[in-house]
Design a protein around this motif. Sequence first.
Motif, PDB file in Angstrom:
ATOM      1  N   ALA A  35       0.787  -1.017  -0.110  1.00  0.00           N
ATOM      2  CA  ALA A  35       0.054   0.120  -0.111  1.00  0.00           C
ATOM      3  C   ALA A  35       0.810   1.264   0.093  1.00  0.00           C
ATOM      4  CB  ALA A  35      -0.910  -0.037   1.167  1.00  0.00           C
ATOM      5  N   ALA A 192      -6.083  -0.846   3.833  1.00  0.00           N
ATOM      6  CA  ALA A 192      -4.978  -1.152   3.562  1.00  0.00           C
ATOM      7  C   ALA A 192      -4.134  -1.883   4.778  1.00  0.00           C
ATOM      8  CB  ALA A 192      -3.925   0.167   3.514  1.00  0.00           C
ATOM      9  N   GLU A 193      -4.859  -1.480   6.247  1.00  0.00           N
ATOM     10  CA  GLU A 193      -4.399  -2.204   7.274  1.00  0.00           C
ATOM     11  C   GLU A 193      -4.808  -3.584   7.332  1.00  0.00           C
ATOM     12  OE1 GLU A 193      -4.799  -1.672  12.231  1.00  0.00           O
ATOM     13  OE2 GLU A 193      -5.653  -0.227  10.825  1.00  0.00           O
ATOM     14  N   ALA A 196      -2.537  -5.116   3.097  1.00  0.00           N
ATOM     15  CA  ALA A 196      -1.258  -4.877   2.769  1.00  0.00           C
ATOM     16  C   ALA A 196      -0.242  -6.066   3.326  1.00  0.00           C
ATOM     17  CB  ALA A 196      -1.080  -3.553   2.740  1.00  0.00           C
ATOM     18  N   VAL A 199       3.592  -1.272   4.067  1.00  0.00           N
ATOM     19  CA  VAL A 199       2.836   0.100   3.973  1.00  0.00           C
ATOM     20  C   VAL A 199       3.896   0.845   3.621  1.00  0.00           C
ATOM     21  CG1 VAL A 199       1.432   1.897   4.962  1.00  0.00           C
ATOM     22  CG2 VAL A 199       0.795  -0.427   5.088  1.00  0.00           C
ATOM     23  N   PRO A 213       2.194  -3.166   8.422  1.00  0.00           N
ATOM     24  CA  PRO A 213       1.197  -2.478   9.219  1.00  0.00           C
ATOM     25  C   PRO A 213       1.200  -2.641  10.719  1.00  0.00           C
ATOM     26  CG  PRO A 213       0.166  -3.822   7.183  1.00  0.00           C
ATOM     27  CD  PRO A 213       1.476  -4.097   7.469  1.00  0.00           C
TER      28      PRO A 213
END
Length: 300
Positions: A35, A192-193, A196, A199, A213
């Motif tokens: 991400a 995203a958390e 992914a 990040v 993350p």
Amino acid sequence: MTGEAIELRGVDKTFGRVRALEGLNLDVRAGELTALLGPNGAGKTTAIELMLGLLQPTAGTVRVLGGDPRDPRTRTQVGAMPQESAIPAALTVREAVTLFAHLYPTPLPVDEALALADLGPLAGRRAGALSGGERRRLAFALAVVGDPAVLYLDEPTTGMDAGSRQAFWEAAERMKDGGKTILLTTHYLEEAERTADRVVVMNAGRILADDTPERLRASVATTRVRFSSDLVLAELRHLPGVEAAEVDAHGHATLTTRTPEALVTALVQSGTPFTDLEVTRASLEDAFMSLTARHEGVQA
């Protein structure tokens, strides 16, 4: 496939007097979902346009799958789901996906691409008659029909309802499990958390952080403890480990701490009655806000 699918080394990109990217070094590992996050103007779009071969760097190098992203041989291995897609309104969903399939040497079967995007029931509908969320699903089908090794997803779930979002992420997870490399940009940080592997946080053309993350959340190292009680603000601030405290008009307290266990233990041992206890660990959004705020503070 192992190693780096995308490599940016010392990349600068300027537009006149505006420097969009400055000395950017970025690796996107093969077979992972990465991400790329940042506030508006951070340089994310510029970086992706360089990776897609739509722009050339002012300085530095960009490599995708070991080759020049402008090389047709590289581009046939790349799929992109941009925020906006210009799809002829008169084409049906199936016709549009079939048209795109012919642009690639070894595409997926059209029905497979439609199924990945949960578009089977809409295959005969004209693109101009699709809702916003349905158009996003069509854009996804167009991005994956070429069976790309690298897939760019730019704000992919905007406009999708909850069911479509779930189906979309299940499809993306299947693609990643199949060895695809996925680069995601999104303002939905909870997505995203959840999805992914890595990040990357950007701001002002530079990378502020690059980690999992979990580690980014841990870097904030704060937890919110909420409850209702008769304690006044001064008493709350004297509980162990409290870094910040506030109380609303209804007596609901919110405390920030790095040691929630010690705080809650002290609260129980004090004998003070309390209700509605809620302990919330730092989220990726908390880490993102902390990182960008620190950067703005340095810039200022």
